[in-house]
Enzyme design. Structure first.
Site, short mmCIF file in Angstrom:
data_model
loop_
_atom_site.label_atom_id
_atom_site.label_comp_id
_atom_site.label_asym_id
_atom_site.label_seq_id
_atom_site.Cartn_x
_atom_site.Cartn_y
_atom_site.Cartn_z
N CYS A 1 9.05 -11.76 -3.65
CA CYS A 1 7.62 -11.47 -3.83
C CYS A 1 7.00 -10.68 -2.69
O CYS A 1 5.83 -10.32 -2.76
CB CYS A 1 6.85 -12.77 -4.03
SG CYS A 1 7.42 -13.73 -5.44
N CYS B 1 4.26 -15.76 0.44
CA CYS B 1 5.54 -16.46 0.38
C CYS B 1 6.47 -15.66 -0.51
O CYS B 1 6.05 -14.77 -1.24
CB CYS B 1 5.36 -17.86 -0.18
SG CYS B 1 4.75 -17.88 -1.88
#
Length: 473
Positions: free
Chosen positions: A137, A457
């Site tokens: 991500c 994250c």
């Protein structure tokens, strides 16, 4: 709604200074949507002997729920549209761009270097190098910082970075047994050899390998990790639903007020022009409460309503050395300053990247949490965001897990994701980082701040944080 969240947060096992009243202020306060005030006077983070790297502009095509208007396209189509949108908005000559870097997670086999294919499709010279990076991500975060490094090293003056994801069409493979048989069959020279191989094929060979948003090292989906993280920090289903509703409500307001300036229209071939994100859907706590747990059944707290949805989309950002930008007549939006990457346990701490990265980037920049005017954190799950805020505000967690003497503290909600986040705007894995950075820059200008902190994250237990500094107005 705000009183319920505040009450619940006050009763959590780890103290949370940001809880009391902050949620209500973030929804009721309209100051962030008014004319920009004069920025505070703070030191610049420029360093002697180090090139200043600036953001000139950043765009994204609308982020759409998978299976909707982009369903028949390929990833390079979306990335090409973002690149063309950037070219249209900036009028930067294609031949001025020294390098192109794109991030992606679920790679299309036919266009594994999607940066190159999108660049050629957008009309960039075939002499302009391009490569693709992947870091879950934070893939477009890596694309941006790769560009920053190239400029700082004097290798380039102008870099386009971005990211793309098309979850509507992901690769589905044959089973390994079938793949090995087919590859061997391709090398067979006689009809007899081919028939012998074909005769060995069994029905189970045809079972496909379906992709899963799961950790290779743990075989666990991110949703399971989010559920366990929420349980570990005592975060209830109601708190997660309230936070998700906050995200959708703020995103809807920002969309209606025209604040999502990074969105560029995209004429989908054979379909209408898409002009806005389609995942922003404020609901009610009652409706959200009816959904069943999505991962840990029947007692989990993570649901479709408090998770980011599978998203199609692409982003692109133009970064330059400050000297080059000014020489070309551009007024930059922001400086890209210090950044860090972190890694930790990919099971129990999979989604705590912001907690570990935030204090490190603040220390690197010589800033305190109170110096930050704008926070843009990636929202994978409501439980993940709330767990990070809890962990950041816990001396016990800092001392026992981070090797620190004290907590860094949690960002105040009235400065936190006030134009919505990934829960509502969508999360095309490889494209989100660029959205966070350009949103931080726009918010700094609108709200009169000087420093923004972007954090995210990523799968694999990794994370990223960066300081964005408003360019002098």
């Amino acid at each position: 709604m705000s009183s319920m969240l505040s009450s619940a947060l006050r009763n959590l096992p780890v103290s949370s200074a940001w809880a009391a009243g902050a949620f209500a202020r973030s929804l009721s306060c309209s100051s962030q949507f008014q004319a920009a005030v004069q920025p505070k006077s703070k030191k610049t983070l420029g360093k002697t002997g180090v090139k200043n790297v600036v953001v000139v502009e950043g765009v994204r095509i609308p982020f759409l729920q998978s299976g909707t208007s982009y369903a028949d396209l390929m990833p390079h189509d979306l990335a090409r549209a973002a690149l063309q949108g950037l070219l249209t908005r900036t009028s930067v000559p294609r031949d001025v761009v020294d390098y192109i870097v794109y991030g992606t997670v679920i790679q299309e086999v036919k266009t594994s270097n999607v940066a190159r294919e999108a660049a050629l499709g957008a009309g960039f010279s075939d002499k302009t190098p391009a490569h693709t990076v992947t870091m879950a991500c934070i893939s477009s975060n890596q694309a941006m910082t790769t560009g920053v490094g190239m400029i700082a090293a004097g290798q380039c003056d102008v870099v386009v970075a971005g990211g793309v994801e098309l979850m509507s069409d992901v690769p589905i493979r044959h089973s390994r047994k079938m793949r090995k048989t087919m590859l061997t069959l391709n090398r067979a020279k006689t009809l007899g050899q081919k028939l012998s191989l074909i005769s060995k094929i069994r029905p189970d060979y045809f079972a496909p390998e379906l992709p899963a948003v799961a950790e290779f090292s743990t075989s666990e989906t991110m949703g399971h990790s989010a559920d366990r993280l929420a349980a570990a920090f005592g975060i209830s289903r109601l708190e997660q639903d309230e936070y998700a509703l906050r995200s959708h409500s703020l995103a809807k307001r920002a969309q209606d007020e025209g604040l999502l300036q990074d969105v560029v229209p995209f004429k989908v071939p054979g379909k209408d022009t898409v002009t806005k994100d389609n995942g922003i859907r404020p609901s009610s706590l009652e409706q959200m409460g009816k959904l069943k747990p999505a991962f840990v059944k029947p007692y989990g707290t993570v649901t479709a309503a408090n998770s980011s949805f599978l998203t199609d989309g692409a982003s692109a950002i133009l970064i330059m050395s400050e000297e080059k930008a000014l020489a070309m007549g551009y007024k930059p939006k922001a400086y890209l300053r210090d950044f860090v990457y972190v890694s930790q346990d990919p099971k129990d701490q999979l989604l705590l990247g912001p907690t570990y990265a935030t204090p490190k980037v603040l220390e690197k920049a010589g800033l305190a949490l109170s110096d930050i005017d704008v926070f843009e954190f990636h929202e994978a799950f409501a439980g993940q965001i709330l767990a990070n805020l809890k962990a950041m505000d816990s001396d016990w967690f800092a001392q026992n897990y981070m090797g620190r003497k004290s907590k860094v503290g949690a960002p105040p909600l009235d400065k936190f994701n006030t134009w919505g986040g990934s829960l509502s705007l969508g999360h095309p894995f490889g494209a989100t980082g660029c959205r966070l950075v350009i949103t931080a820059a726009h918010r700094l200008k609108k709200e009169g701040g000087q420093y923004g902190l972007v954090a995210a994250c990523a799968a694999g237990g990794q994370g990223h944080a960066m300081i964005v500094e408003l360019y002098p107005q």
